[in-house]
Design a protein around this motif. Structure first.
Motif, PDB file in Angstrom:
ATOM      1  N   LEU A 320     -30.929 -16.717  38.937  1.00  0.00           N
ATOM      2  CA  LEU A 320     -30.100 -17.923  38.946  1.00  0.00           C
ATOM      3  C   LEU A 320     -28.713 -17.561  38.443  1.00  0.00           C
ATOM      4  CD1 LEU A 320     -32.674 -20.455  37.419  1.00  0.00           C
ATOM      5  CD2 LEU A 320     -32.255 -19.924  39.819  1.00  0.00           C
ATOM      6  N   GLY A 321     -27.814 -17.258  39.359  1.00  0.00           N
ATOM      7  CA  GLY A 321     -26.468 -16.873  38.972  1.00  0.00           C
ATOM      8  C   GLY A 321     -26.385 -15.407  38.594  1.00  0.00           C
ATOM      9  N   ALA A 322     -25.222 -15.025  38.076  1.00  0.00           N
ATOM     10  CA  ALA A 322     -24.949 -13.626  37.758  1.00  0.00           C
ATOM     11  C   ALA A 322     -25.199 -13.299  36.293  1.00  0.00           C
ATOM     12  CB  ALA A 322     -23.505 -13.279  38.113  1.00  0.00           C
ATOM     13  N   GLY A 323     -25.605 -14.282  35.474  1.00  0.00           N
ATOM     14  CA  GLY A 323     -25.837 -14.031  34.055  1.00  0.00           C
ATOM     15  C   GLY A 323     -24.551 -14.091  33.250  1.00  0.00           C
ATOM     16  N   GLY A 324     -24.674 -13.826  31.975  1.00  0.00           N
ATOM     17  CA  GLY A 324     -23.519 -13.884  31.087  1.00  0.00           C
ATOM     18  C   GLY A 324     -23.648 -12.872  29.968  1.00  0.00           C
ATOM     19  N   GLN A 325     -22.563 -12.685  29.245  1.00  0.00           N
ATOM     20  CA  GLN A 325     -22.532 -11.713  28.152  1.00  0.00           C
ATOM     21  C   GLN A 325     -21.875 -12.336  26.924  1.00  0.00           C
ATOM     22  OE1 GLN A 325     -20.414  -8.378  29.826  1.00  0.00           O
ATOM     23  NE2 GLN A 325     -22.302  -7.418  30.592  1.00  0.00           N
ATOM     24  N   PHE A 326     -22.435 -12.040  25.757  1.00  0.00           N
ATOM     25  CA  PHE A 326     -21.849 -12.460  24.491  1.00  0.00           C
ATOM     26  C   PHE A 326     -21.139 -11.255  23.894  1.00  0.00           C
ATOM     27  CE2 PHE A 326     -21.946 -13.039  19.879  1.00  0.00           C
ATOM     28  CZ  PHE A 326     -21.450 -14.322  19.753  1.00  0.00           C
ATOM     29  N   ARG A 327     -19.833 -11.271  23.977  1.00  0.00           N
ATOM     30  CA  ARG A 327     -19.029 -10.143  23.502  1.00  0.00           C
ATOM     31  C   ARG A 327     -18.556 -10.414  22.079  1.00  0.00           C
ATOM     32  NH1 ARG A 327     -17.472  -6.711  27.595  1.00  0.00           N
ATOM     33  NH2 ARG A 327     -17.886  -7.444  29.713  1.00  0.00           N
ATOM     34  N   ALA A 328     -18.802  -9.461  21.201  1.00  0.00           N
ATOM     35  CA  ALA A 328     -18.430  -9.616  19.792  1.00  0.00           C
ATOM     36  C   ALA A 328     -17.753  -8.359  19.274  1.00  0.00           C
ATOM     37  CB  ALA A 328     -19.668  -9.941  18.967  1.00  0.00           C
ATOM     38  N   ALA A 329     -16.968  -7.707  20.144  1.00  0.00           N
ATOM     39  CA  ALA A 329     -16.356  -6.435  19.751  1.00  0.00           C
ATOM     40  C   ALA A 329     -15.429  -6.610  18.551  1.00  0.00           C
ATOM     41  CB  ALA A 329     -15.594  -5.838  20.935  1.00  0.00           C
ATOM     42  N   GLY A 330     -14.631  -7.692  18.532  1.00  0.00           N
ATOM     43  CA  GLY A 330     -13.707  -7.899  17.424  1.00  0.00           C
ATOM     44  C   GLY A 330     -14.421  -8.136  16.112  1.00  0.00           C
ATOM     45  N   VAL A 331     -15.471  -8.977  16.140  1.00  0.00           N
ATOM     46  CA  VAL A 331     -16.227  -9.264  14.916  1.00  0.00           C
ATOM     47  C   VAL A 331     -16.950  -8.017  14.431  1.00  0.00           C
ATOM     48  CG1 VAL A 331     -18.054 -10.673  13.921  1.00  0.00           C
ATOM     49  CG2 VAL A 331     -16.485 -11.668  15.581  1.00  0.00           C
ATOM     50  N   LEU A 332     -17.533  -7.267  15.373  1.00  0.00           N
ATOM     51  CA  LEU A 332     -18.244  -6.051  14.988  1.00  0.00           C
ATOM     52  C   LEU A 332     -17.292  -5.004  14.426  1.00  0.00           C
ATOM     53  CD1 LEU A 332     -20.747  -5.725  17.960  1.00  0.00           C
ATOM     54  CD2 LEU A 332     -21.254  -6.395  15.620  1.00  0.00           C
ATOM     55  N   ALA A 333     -16.067  -4.920  14.974  1.00  0.00           N
ATOM     56  CA  ALA A 333     -15.087  -3.981  14.435  1.00  0.00           C
ATOM     57  C   ALA A 333     -14.727  -4.339  12.994  1.00  0.00           C
ATOM     58  CB  ALA A 333     -13.841  -3.974  15.309  1.00  0.00           C
ATOM     59  N   LYS A 334     -14.545  -5.635  12.727  1.00  0.00           N
ATOM     60  CA  LYS A 334     -14.269  -6.063  11.353  1.00  0.00           C
ATOM     61  C   LYS A 334     -15.461  -5.770  10.447  1.00  0.00           C
ATOM     62  CE  LYS A 334     -12.767 -10.057   8.652  1.00  0.00           C
ATOM     63  NZ  LYS A 334     -12.358 -11.483   8.684  1.00  0.00           N
ATOM     64  N   GLN A 335     -16.660  -5.990  10.983  1.00  0.00           N
ATOM     65  CA  GLN A 335     -17.863  -5.690  10.205  1.00  0.00           C
ATOM     66  C   GLN A 335     -17.918  -4.223   9.797  1.00  0.00           C
ATOM     67  OE1 GLN A 335     -21.741  -5.204  12.239  1.00  0.00           O
ATOM     68  NE2 GLN A 335     -22.344  -7.062  11.144  1.00  0.00           N
ATOM     69  N   HIS A 336     -17.578  -3.326  10.722  1.00  0.00           N
ATOM     70  CA  HIS A 336     -17.627  -1.901  10.414  1.00  0.00           C
ATOM     71  C   HIS A 336     -16.498  -1.477   9.484  1.00  0.00           C
ATOM     72  CE1 HIS A 336     -20.860  -1.666  13.174  1.00  0.00           C
ATOM     73  NE2 HIS A 336     -20.135  -1.864  14.239  1.00  0.00           N
ATOM     74  N   ARG A 337     -15.341  -2.146   9.567  1.00  0.00           N
ATOM     75  CA  ARG A 337     -14.267  -1.865   8.605  1.00  0.00           C
ATOM     76  C   ARG A 337     -14.713  -2.241   7.188  1.00  0.00           C
ATOM     77  NH1 ARG A 337     -10.818  -4.013  12.662  1.00  0.00           N
ATOM     78  NH2 ARG A 337     -10.704  -6.004  11.536  1.00  0.00           N
ATOM     79  N   LEU A 338     -15.366  -3.387   7.054  1.00  0.00           N
ATOM     80  CA  LEU A 338     -15.854  -3.797   5.742  1.00  0.00           C
ATOM     81  C   LEU A 338     -16.953  -2.853   5.244  1.00  0.00           C
ATOM     82  CD1 LEU A 338     -16.019  -7.687   6.153  1.00  0.00           C
ATOM     83  CD2 LEU A 338     -14.393  -6.367   4.797  1.00  0.00           C
ATOM     84  N   ARG A 339     -17.783  -2.358   6.165  1.00  0.00           N
ATOM     85  CA  ARG A 339     -18.820  -1.412   5.760  1.00  0.00           C
ATOM     86  C   ARG A 339     -18.205  -0.127   5.215  1.00  0.00           C
ATOM     87  NH1 ARG A 339     -20.412   2.909   8.183  1.00  0.00           N
ATOM     88  NH2 ARG A 339     -19.448   2.316  10.159  1.00  0.00           N
ATOM     89  N   ARG A 340     -17.185   0.398   5.909  1.00  0.00           N
ATOM     90  CA  ARG A 340     -16.538   1.624   5.441  1.00  0.00           C
ATOM     91  C   ARG A 340     -15.842   1.391   4.101  1.00  0.00           C
ATOM     92  NH1 ARG A 340     -15.374   2.035  11.066  1.00  0.00           N
ATOM     93  NH2 ARG A 340     -13.332   1.087  10.737  1.00  0.00           N
ATOM     94  N   LEU A 341     -15.218   0.201   3.936  1.00  0.00           N
ATOM     95  CA  LEU A 341     -14.585  -0.114   2.660  1.00  0.00           C
ATOM     96  C   LEU A 341     -15.626  -0.184   1.544  1.00  0.00           C
ATOM     97  CD1 LEU A 341     -12.186  -1.013   0.933  1.00  0.00           C
ATOM     98  CD2 LEU A 341     -12.558  -3.358   1.745  1.00  0.00           C
ATOM     99  N   SER A 342     -16.767  -0.786   1.828  1.00  0.00           N
ATOM    100  CA  SER A 342     -17.829  -0.870   0.827  1.00  0.00           C
ATOM    101  C   SER A 342     -18.335   0.519   0.444  1.00  0.00           C
ATOM    102  CB  SER A 342     -18.984  -1.717   1.369  1.00  0.00           C
ATOM    103  OG  SER A 342     -20.049  -1.784   0.451  1.00  0.00           O
ATOM    104  N   GLU A 343     -18.462   1.408   1.414  1.00  0.00           N
ATOM    105  CA  GLU A 343     -18.915   2.765   1.112  1.00  0.00           C
ATOM    106  C   GLU A 343     -17.924   3.500   0.218  1.00  0.00           C
ATOM    107  OE1 GLU A 343     -19.432   4.452   4.929  1.00  0.00           O
ATOM    108  OE2 GLU A 343     -21.381   3.498   5.304  1.00  0.00           O
TER     109      GLU A 343
END
Length: 503
Positions: A320-343
Motif C-alpha cells: 500500500l504505497g511506497a512506505g515512509g522513513q523516520f529520519r533522525a540524523a540531526g537528533v542522533l548527531a546531537k546524541q553522539h556529541r553529548l555521548r563524546r562529551l560525557s566520555e
C-alpha cells in the motif's frame, strides 16, 4: 480508586501512567496554604521514614534463601502468597518498624513493605541469570564457544529465549568482579550489593485512612489528592500527622472517562512529582485475522522505515504505497556529541580521582565536584533527548498504522544485536540507539487504538525481494554514488527487476 470502569463489547482495560506536579497544598487542620517548597519538605519527611524502613527490610532479606522463599509464592503452610507485595511480606512474617520514638500508622509501614517486596521480587530474575552464568563459566569470558553457549543457556531458566547481550553483560560484570577480588562472586547479592533506596511514597499500598484521590465533578482535568503527612521529621504522636489536600492538574493524555488510582509520589529537584496511574477502556487488539499490517525496519540515520501491506483473500500480499522513513540524523548527531562529551568528562573526573588518591586537597576536590555536577547535567540532557526521540519515533510509527488502517505492526527484533566490524565510532553509534525505549513506547501508544505490536526475528529481513522472494543484490544508492554502503537493493529476477531502498 476513583469510580469504576465499565467495558463494552470488544473493549479491554488498559492501565497507564502519566506524570503530574503537585504545586501546592492545604493543611485541613489549620487551613494553612502550603507552598511548593513546604509541601515538598513534608512529603520528603514521610519519604525519609519510608526509605529507612525499606533499607532495613531489604538489608535483612538481601540473600538467596529469602528471595527464593518470596519467589516460591507459597508460605510455610502451603498457602499461596498474595499478589500485593506488602501482604506477601506480612504473610511471611517479615515485619519492620520505624526508629525508636517515631510514631507512624500502619499504612506508612505498608508503603515500606510494598517497596521492599517489589525490589526483592524483581531481583529473582537477575539472580537466576547470574547463577546460570557462574555455573557455566567459560574458559575465555570474552569469547564463548558454541558448546559453552548451549551450556549457559541450559543453565538459565528460559535461557533459550534470552538475548545474548544480557548473558554477555552479566559475564562482563562477573569478570570485572573477579579481576578486582581475585575470585568469582558467589551470587548476584555479592555482585550487586544492596540497591539504593529511592525516596518515594507508593500510595497504591494504602487505603482511605492514609490517602484518597477523586476527580473533580466540574472539571475532568482536575483531581484532588488527600493524604496524611507529618508536621515534623520525627513525628512522636499521631497528632504530628495531618491531612493535606493537594489539587492536581491532570495531563491531557488522561481520558475524562479514566479511573484514577492512587499515585506514587517522588521528590525531584525540590518539587513533588506524582506518577498518576489510571485505567481506561481501549479497543481489544486481535491476536489473529489481520489483513492490513505495517512492517518496520531499523536503520542508522534513517532510524525507522515502514511500509503497509494488505493480505488478500487469495493469499496475495499487496503493498500500500511506497512506505515512509523516520529520519533522525540531526537528533542522533546531537546524541553522539553529548555521548563524546560525557566520555571526556568521565575521563577527567577519573583522572582527578587518581590524583587525589584519598588525600585531602581542597583545590582538586573542588574541581572534581564541578566535574561531577557537569556529568549529571549532561546525563540528564542525554536522557531527555533519548526520551523525546523514543516518543517521536513511536508516535510516527503508530500514526503510519492508523493512516493505513492496520491492525498489527511487525517490528524487527534487534534486542540482541551487537555491532561488530564497522569501526569503533560506528559500532558505538549502533549500540547506543534507544531501540528498547522506542519499542516500549510503540506498544504503549498502539494499545490505545487496539493495534497489536509483534516483534519478528531480524535474520534475512532485507535479503529477499518483496515481490518474488528472490535473494536481492545490494549496492550503492543511485542518488548517492559517492556514499559507500549497500543502501540500494535490486532484484536479479529478469521477470521482476524490483528495486528500491533495502529497508
Amino acid at each position: 480508586m476513583s469510580g469504576k470502569l465499565r467495558l463494552a463489547e470488544g473493549e479491554a482495560a488498559r492501565t497507564a501512567c502519566a506524570r503530574a506536579l503537585l504545586r501546592t497544598g492545604v493543611d485541613e487542620e489549620t487551613g494553612e496554604a502550603l507552598s511548593q517548597a513546604v509541601l515538598a519538605q513534608r512529603v520528603g519527611w514521610c519519604a525519609d521514614l519510608v526509605a529507612g524502613m525499606v533499607a532495613a527490610l531489604i538489608g535483612e532479606h538481601w540473600n538467596t534463601v529469602d528471595v527464593q522463599v518470596l519467589a516460591a509464592g507459597v508460605d510455610a503452610g502451603g498457602r499461596r502468597l498474595p499478589s500485593h507485595a506488602w501482604m506477601a511480606l506480612r504473610r511471611l512474617g517479615w515485619a519492620v518498624a520505624p526508629p525508636g520514638g517515631v510514631r507512624v500508622n500502619d499504612r506508612v509501614v505498608r508503603m515500606a513493605q510494598e517497596q521492599a517486596g517489589r525490589a526483592l521480587r524483581s531481583v529473582k530474575w537477575r539472580a537466576d541469570v547470574t547463577a546460570g552464568v557462574l555455573a557455566a563459566w567459560p574458559a575465555d569470558p570474552r569469547q564463548r564457544t558454541p558448546a559453552e553457549w548451549d551450556q549457559v543457556r541450559s543453565s538459565i531458566p528460559g535461557g533459550e529465549y534470552l538475548p545474548s547481550n544480557v548473558i554477555k553483560g552479566r559475564t562482563r560484570q562477573a569478570a570485572t568482579f573477579a579481576k578486582v577480588n581475585g575470585r568469582l562472586p558467589v551470587d548476584v547479592f555479592e555482585l550487586e550489593g544492596v540497591p539504593r533506596i529511592g525516596r518515594m511514597l507508593l500510595l497504591a499500598a494504602c487505603d482511605r485512612q492514609q490517602a484518597t484521590i477523586e476527580r473533580s465533578d466540574t472539571d475532568p482535568a482536575k483531581a484532588l489528592l488527600r493524604l496524611q503527612l507529618p508536621t515534623r521529621p520525627d513525628p512522636r504522636t499521631y497528632r504530628d500527622w495531618t491531612w493535606v489536600e493537594c489539587p492536581i492538574r491532570l495531563p491531557s493524555t488522561v481520558p475524562a472517562s479514566a479511573v484514577l488510582h492512587l499515585p506514587a509520589l517522588r521528590i525531584t529537584d525540590g518539587t513533588v512529582r506524582a506518577d498518576m496511574a489510571y485505567t481506561h477502556a481501549v479497543p481489544k487488539a486481535r491476536a489473529t485475522g489481520h489483513t492490513v499490517a505495517v512492517g518496520v525496519d531499523w536503520g542508522l540515520n534513517t532510524l525507522l522505515s515502514a511500509g503497509a501491506l494488505r493480505l488478500g483473500k487469495d493469499g496475495r500480499i499487496t503493498a500500500l504505497g511506497a512506505g515512509g522513513q523516520f529520519r533522525a540524523a540531526g537528533v542522533l548527531a546531537k546524541q553522539h556529541r553529548l555521548r563524546r562529551l560525557s566520555e571526556r568528562l568521565h575521563a577527567k573526573a577519573d583522572h582527578y580521582q587518581r590524583l587525589l588518591g584519598g588525600r585531602p586537597d581542597e583545590q582538586l576536590s573542588a574541581k572534581h565536584e564541578v566535574l561531577a555536577g557537569e556529568i549529571r547535567h549532561v546525563s540528564a540532557r542525554r536522557s531527555n533527548l533519548n526520551d523525546a526521540l523514543a516518543w517521536a519515533a513511536a508516535r510516527w510509527t503508530v500514526d503510519q498504522a492508523i493512516a493505513a488502517r492496520a491492525s498489527v505492526i511487525y517490528l524487527e527484533d534487534l534486542r540482541s544485536m551487537e555491532a561488530k566490524g564497522m569501526g569503533h565510532s560506528l559500532n558505538t553509534r549502533l549500540s547506543q540507539q534507544v531501540r528498547g525505549k522506542i519499542t516500549d513506547r510503540m506498544r504503549h501508544l498502539a494499545a490505545e487504538h487496539g493495534i497489536a505490536v509483534v516483534t519478528v526475528p531480524a535474520h534475512n529481513t532485507s535479503k529477499h525481494c518483496p515481490q518474488c522472494l528472490t535473494p536481492l543484490q545490494h549496492r550503492k544508492a543511485p542518488d548517492r554514488p559517492t556514499t559507500p554502503g549497500w543502501k540500494w537493493a535490486i532484484c536479479p529476477n529478469q521477470s521482476c527487476r524490483w528495486q528500491g531502498d533495502r529497508d
